[in-house]
Motif scaffolding. Sequence first.
Motif, PDB file in Angstrom:
ATOM      1  N   THR A 122      95.107  56.125  89.239  1.00 15.39           N
ATOM      2  CA  THR A 122      96.404  56.660  89.658  1.00 15.39           C
ATOM      3  C   THR A 122      96.876  57.762  88.714  1.00 15.39           C
ATOM      4  OG1 THR A 122      97.364  54.753  88.513  1.00 15.39           O
ATOM      5  CG2 THR A 122      97.262  54.654  90.931  1.00 15.39           C
ATOM      6  N   THR A 152      84.087  62.114  93.628  1.00 20.82           N
ATOM      7  CA  THR A 152      85.491  61.964  93.242  1.00 20.82           C
ATOM      8  C   THR A 152      85.596  61.540  91.782  1.00 20.82           C
ATOM      9  OG1 THR A 152      85.604  59.620  93.824  1.00 20.82           O
ATOM     10  CG2 THR A 152      86.023  61.225  95.589  1.00 20.82           C
ATOM     11  N   THR A 161      95.025  59.146  92.316  1.00 21.90           N
ATOM     12  CA  THR A 161      95.083  58.481  93.613  1.00 21.90           C
ATOM     13  C   THR A 161      96.527  58.097  93.929  1.00 21.90           C
ATOM     14  OG1 THR A 161      94.634  56.345  92.555  1.00 21.90           O
ATOM     15  CG2 THR A 161      92.742  57.562  93.425  1.00 21.90           C
TER      16      THR A 161
END
Length: 678
Positions: free
Chosen positions: A650, A527, A376
């Motif tokens: 992330t 996701t 992300t």
Amino acid sequence: MRLRRAALLTAVLAGLTVGASGPGGPPGGPPAGHGVVQPAGHRVVKERGVVRSGDRPIAAAEVTLLRAGDRPGAGARPLARTRSDAQGRFTLSYRAPDSPDAVLYLTADAGPAGHPHHRTGHRVRPVRLVAMLDRGKRHGKVVLNERTTVAAGFAMAQFTRRGEVAGSRPGLQNAAAVSHNLADIGDGSAAEVLSTAPNGDRTSSLRAFNTLADILSGCTAGQTCESLFALAARPGAQAPKETFQAVADIARLPGSRPAELFALGQGRNTYRPRLTEAPDAWTIALRYVGNGHELDGPGNVAFDAEGTAWIVNNYAFNPDPLQPACGSRILSRLTPTGRDIPGAPYRGGGLYGAGFGAAIDPEGRVWAANFGFQGTGCPLDASLLYRSVSQFTAEGRPLSPPGGWRFGDIVQPQGTVSDREGNVWIANCGGRSVTRIPHGNAARARNIAPGGDSLVKPFGITVDTRGRAWVTGNGSDSVMLMSPQGEPLRSVTGGGIKRPMGIASDTLGNVWVANGGAVVTPCEGTTPAMVAEAVEDIVTRHVDASVTLVRPDGSTPAKPFVNDGLFLPWGIAVDGDDTVWVANFGGHRVANLCGARVSACPPGLRTGDPISPADTGYTSDGLERNTAVQIDPSGNVWLANNWRDVPVQTNPGGHEMVVFVGLAAPVRTPLLGPPRRP
């Protein structure tokens, strides 16, 4: 191609091993002539060394230099013999073999003679210390002690029978090289790979290794040999008669009697640091990181004909999980000992965020499926990058264009395999279809969509003994069977198939399915963050975590196979004995199940029964969240630390491949459908 591969093996594994064995001769003198083979060679070599237990020299040990047999069942050939002096020292002279593939090793036999050897008739001595020689590195001397013996016994476990080493290329040579990741034969210490990060004090493998050496030292001292041999014996097999074979037997079935073996080392502190309590199994797992800044979310691994490991990565390397990571644009390639091949990692060919798709075809060409993984916060649009497969030569040169091969309606590709005809099969996780590339010709790629809900979120793919493809449908709780030409034949449901992930075939025509249970593949609207949320609170084995056997006719047993070694199953592989290995996305464990060829399993087990401890599997604190499991030509079991235990989205990727040394039956590579013995 063959000449290039031979040259590559010589260059990459410059530190390979070579060996020989036997008794006789005065200390430090010329080799005894009786029974010693002296083949023609370019030069006479002197090998000096010392035999000891800890700091204590072992005098009058029968030291033999052996050349390992070059095929399974072939006898090792003695090249020179002598006897250690009062300080444990010895010198051997021998003619170096011409062949760069020759594997040489030293044995030192000590203790009172016991039973006769099955071949030579010599009386077997209970203490056999061993060191695999390293042709790529010269030492002032070679140390034979308990550490070098544990290193040799584990690395050569799949090539050692009745105390002799023999096997096929390249597995034998690669295994000998791996032994030097465990022990330094120059001084008898733990090797740098084992004793330093990312191993060392970060995992328990160094402590387990030292504890095993301590256990051997009890026999070296003449106190625990009978107990050691009885505990090391494989069920239904003859007990070992000396320490080297005992180590190899422990390595091949490490979950047998771990607590009793641990007790043999109690009170011994020759080798430190050591374990403070018994493990669930006597495994040794090494973390490999290549150059230290390339692996980030390794998703899968494929081995070429020389046993080098080609690894696809989800993310661009960044050690900080809080820094946004875009998709990886590199293809890693490691030697069997975990180092980068010269020139690797490779770039180009449209690589981006590859996931579970890694394959090598019969010509040695490498295929990587670009799923488009990214953390992300990455500013790139993954939808523009997840519609391709990348292709490389055996030397790492990209064959696909900068955007990858985009024929055949590839969408979020995951599982990728080649069959023996060179056809490449790709599971389109985001497209409810399979792309088939005939004979590796990307321009002729064809999309196969069974239609409806019969194949939702295709993920894993394998090819059986008839050339048929089997594809898991993670979103349809099914497995789709296709003809060798790609015609959909039937959808298999039932038998406990629930959110299937990986799939693997065996030599009897069966396929084995890893049922993730709670794992939902991150495609077609799901996701990676959703996957993380789904598994976040699972701290014990999920009720639907299991393995299903699908027979060649598509039928299944009424119930799947279940044990506590299965914890969010993901990848699955079949070894050269047809036993089944399962990687888990949770639980820090790998499971080993008895396959359909029951004769290869420990006595009393049936198909689907756990060979690894039923309560835990084979655990390691070097493991994190694992996706892939694959077996190399030396019998080492490789797992991908794909995600961290707490995966910050992330950059959730793990940074290591984890290799259980000598644990499985070797497989000929590249893997083209069912496993084949080397």
